[in-house]
Design a protein around this motif. Structure first.
Motif, PDB file in Angstrom:
ATOM      1  N   CYS A  66       0.830  -1.213   0.000  1.00 50.85           N
ATOM      2  CA  CYS A  66       0.000   0.000   0.000  1.00 50.85           C
ATOM      3  C   CYS A  66       0.863   1.262   0.000  1.00 50.85           C
ATOM      4  O   CYS A  66       0.571   2.231  -0.721  1.00 50.85           O
ATOM      5  N   THR A  69       2.585   1.705  -3.349  1.00 49.16           N
ATOM      6  CA  THR A  69       1.608   2.206  -4.323  1.00 49.16           C
ATOM      7  C   THR A  69       1.387   3.696  -4.141  1.00 49.16           C
ATOM      8  O   THR A  69       1.308   4.453  -5.109  1.00 49.16           O
ATOM      9  N   ARG A  70       1.313   4.132  -2.896  1.00 49.74           N
ATOM     10  CA  ARG A  70       1.126   5.562  -2.615  1.00 49.74           C
ATOM     11  C   ARG A  70       2.327   6.368  -3.107  1.00 49.74           C
ATOM     12  O   ARG A  70       2.171   7.456  -3.673  1.00 49.74           O
ATOM     13  N   GLN A  73       1.884   6.768  -6.687  1.00 48.86           N
ATOM     14  CA  GLN A  73       0.850   7.761  -6.985  1.00 48.86           C
ATOM     15  C   GLN A  73       1.401   9.181  -6.880  1.00 48.86           C
ATOM     16  O   GLN A  73       1.073  10.050  -7.707  1.00 48.86           O
ATOM     17  N   SER A  84      -6.897   7.252  -9.495  1.00 49.46           N
ATOM     18  CA  SER A  84      -7.400   6.859  -8.185  1.00 49.46           C
ATOM     19  C   SER A  84      -6.457   5.865  -7.523  1.00 49.46           C
ATOM     20  O   SER A  84      -5.811   5.051  -8.196  1.00 49.46           O
ATOM     21  N   TYR A  85      -6.384   5.945  -6.206  1.00 46.57           N
ATOM     22  CA  TYR A  85      -5.496   5.056  -5.454  1.00 46.57           C
ATOM     23  C   TYR A  85      -5.918   3.605  -5.618  1.00 46.57           C
ATOM     24  O   TYR A  85      -5.074   2.712  -5.738  1.00 46.57           O
ATOM     25  N   ARG A  86      -7.217   3.343  -5.661  1.00 44.87           N
ATOM     26  CA  ARG A  86      -7.698   1.966  -5.792  1.00 44.87           C
ATOM     27  C   ARG A  86      -7.214   1.345  -7.107  1.00 44.87           C
ATOM     28  O   ARG A  86      -6.737   0.209  -7.126  1.00 44.87           O
ATOM     29  N   THR A  87      -7.323   2.104  -8.192  1.00 43.31           N
ATOM     30  CA  THR A  87      -6.868   1.590  -9.490  1.00 43.31           C
ATOM     31  C   THR A  87      -5.378   1.301  -9.471  1.00 43.31           C
ATOM     32  O   THR A  87      -4.920   0.252  -9.952  1.00 43.31           O
ATOM     33  N   LEU A  89      -3.487   0.676  -6.868  1.00 38.49           N
ATOM     34  CA  LEU A  89      -3.170  -0.417  -5.953  1.00 38.49           C
ATOM     35  C   LEU A  89      -3.339  -1.766  -6.648  1.00 38.49           C
ATOM     36  O   LEU A  89      -2.486  -2.657  -6.527  1.00 38.49           O
ATOM     37  N   VAL A  90      -4.428  -1.909  -7.405  1.00 38.62           N
ATOM     38  CA  VAL A  90      -4.656  -3.151  -8.142  1.00 38.62           C
ATOM     39  C   VAL A  90      -3.585  -3.335  -9.210  1.00 38.62           C
ATOM     40  O   VAL A  90      -3.036  -4.433  -9.383  1.00 38.62           O
ATOM     41  N   ALA A 333      -5.222  -9.622  -8.206  1.00 32.82           N
ATOM     42  CA  ALA A 333      -5.199  -8.318  -8.870  1.00 32.82           C
ATOM     43  C   ALA A 333      -4.980  -8.476 -10.374  1.00 32.82           C
ATOM     44  O   ALA A 333      -5.593  -7.760 -11.176  1.00 32.82           O
TER      45      ALA A 333
END
Length: 341
Positions: A66, A69-70, A73, A84-87, A89-90, A333
């Motif tokens: 996580c 990923t951040r 981003q 988006s963070y969700r996209t 992260l996957v 994922a």
């Protein structure tokens, strides 16, 4: 003309064959190591593992992904890509899965990850590649930096065995190499690009789709993306801080694996051991499978004085809660990414 058969995900059967062969060879190596240190002893040590500590270790790895990923981003935001963070992260988990199951993925997975990112987001391939390379470089600096720092502490405490001098030297060489490559790439960028153009020219005569003008245009776009990143040092600082925190959480499961077996490993030793063992991850096996376990076992025996069976059991539990856990999460994922595309 030979047609390469592919699976629905776009992976050729030849690639699947290489992946399966890589895992098979690595599995045999792991079995040979277990036989060498004592299968019954290793099995007995693993049987005493506390599931609670292993769950915490898996949570640590999850948080690590996580944070990385951040960091990714933040870097993408500098290039003007707002995703988006969700996209992300996957996508990051899927890319991690691809790196971990592909032989030599650890040594050169950036172009593939950039391709996946450009397909999944609004970023161009050049922007994606610049962000991926930058994120990987920050993670590498974080890992090597922690290794050098922990190495310094061990030397200061006179706890580094003479036999590990080559490993320490390898870390120093890696750190110097990273610094040298980065310096050359920045200081002599124009020369590097001209040299690349000279290499592309003869290849372009053989490959019609590869042209000097096309490569020059791509390099220009890639250079512009790197320039935008360099123009925002604060964002890079935030990304680096996230990389360091992520690497700390990647190291922590080794300590937790020891606790699962009732063993306490010095955090400084944990930091050095994980960072040093990653040098073994650049061998032609999926995710360094086999070689990293050997390196972890040898380092734990040398630095902590564990028995070979206990050290190997700790190494296996560490890899279970990091490598295999990431493959499980990343595999899900990857399926999500394939369905989206």
């Amino acid at each position: 003309m030979t047609v390469t058969e592919e699976s629905p995900s776009g992976v050729s059967r030849a690639q699947v064959g290489r992946i399966v062969a890589g895992f098979a060879v690595a599995s045999v190596l792991l079995a040979v190591i277990a036989a060498g240190v004592g299968i019954n002893e290793v099995r007995g040590a693993l049987a005493t593992a506390s599931p609670g500590w292993l769950v915490v270790a898996c949570c640590s790895m999850c948080l690590c992904l996580c944070l990385w990923t951040r960091s990714w981003q933040v870097i993408l935001g500098v290039t003007g890509v707002d995703e988006s963070y969700r996209t992300l992260l996957v996508t990051y988990a899927a890319a991690t899965f691809a790196n971990y199951v592909t032989p030599m993925g650890q040594a050169g997975g950036e172009p593939f990850i950039a391709y996946v990112l450009s397909r999944e987001t609004a970023a161009s391939y050049e922007e994606s590649l610049a962000s991926v390379v930058t994120a990987d470089l920050l993670n590498l600096i974080a890992s090597v930096g922690m290794a050098i720092l922990s190495l310094g502490v061990l030397v200061w405490r006179s706890e580094l065995p003479t036999a590990l001098a080559p490993v320490a030297g390898g870390l120093v060489v890696t750190a110097a190499g990273v610094l040298a490559v980065a310096t050359v790439a920045i200081r002599f960028r124009a020369t590097v690009e001209r040299s690349l153009m000279k290499l592309v020219a003869p290849i372009g005569r053989l490959v019609p789709r590869l042209t000097v003008d096309g490569v020059r245009e791509r390099l220009g776009e890639l250079r512009a993306a790197f320039d935008r990143l360099a123009a925002d040092p604060r964002a890079l600082g935030r990304a680096f801080a996230l990389s360091v925190l992520g690497w700390t959480l990647f190291v922590l499961p080794l300590f937790l694996a020891g606790r699962a077996l009732g063993l306490t490993v010095d955090p400084v030793v944990v930091s050095f051991t994980v960072s040093a063992s990653m040098l073994a991850g650049y061998v032609p096996s999926p995710g360094g499978l086999g070689s990293i376990e050997v390196a972890l076992t040898a380092l734990l025996v040398a630095l902590v004085g564990l028995s070979s069976a206990n050290a190997y059991a700790v190494a296996l539990l560490y890899r279970l809660t990091t490598y295999w856990f990431a493959i499980g999460v990343g595999g899900l994922a990857a399926l999500a990414v394939v369905r989206r595309q």
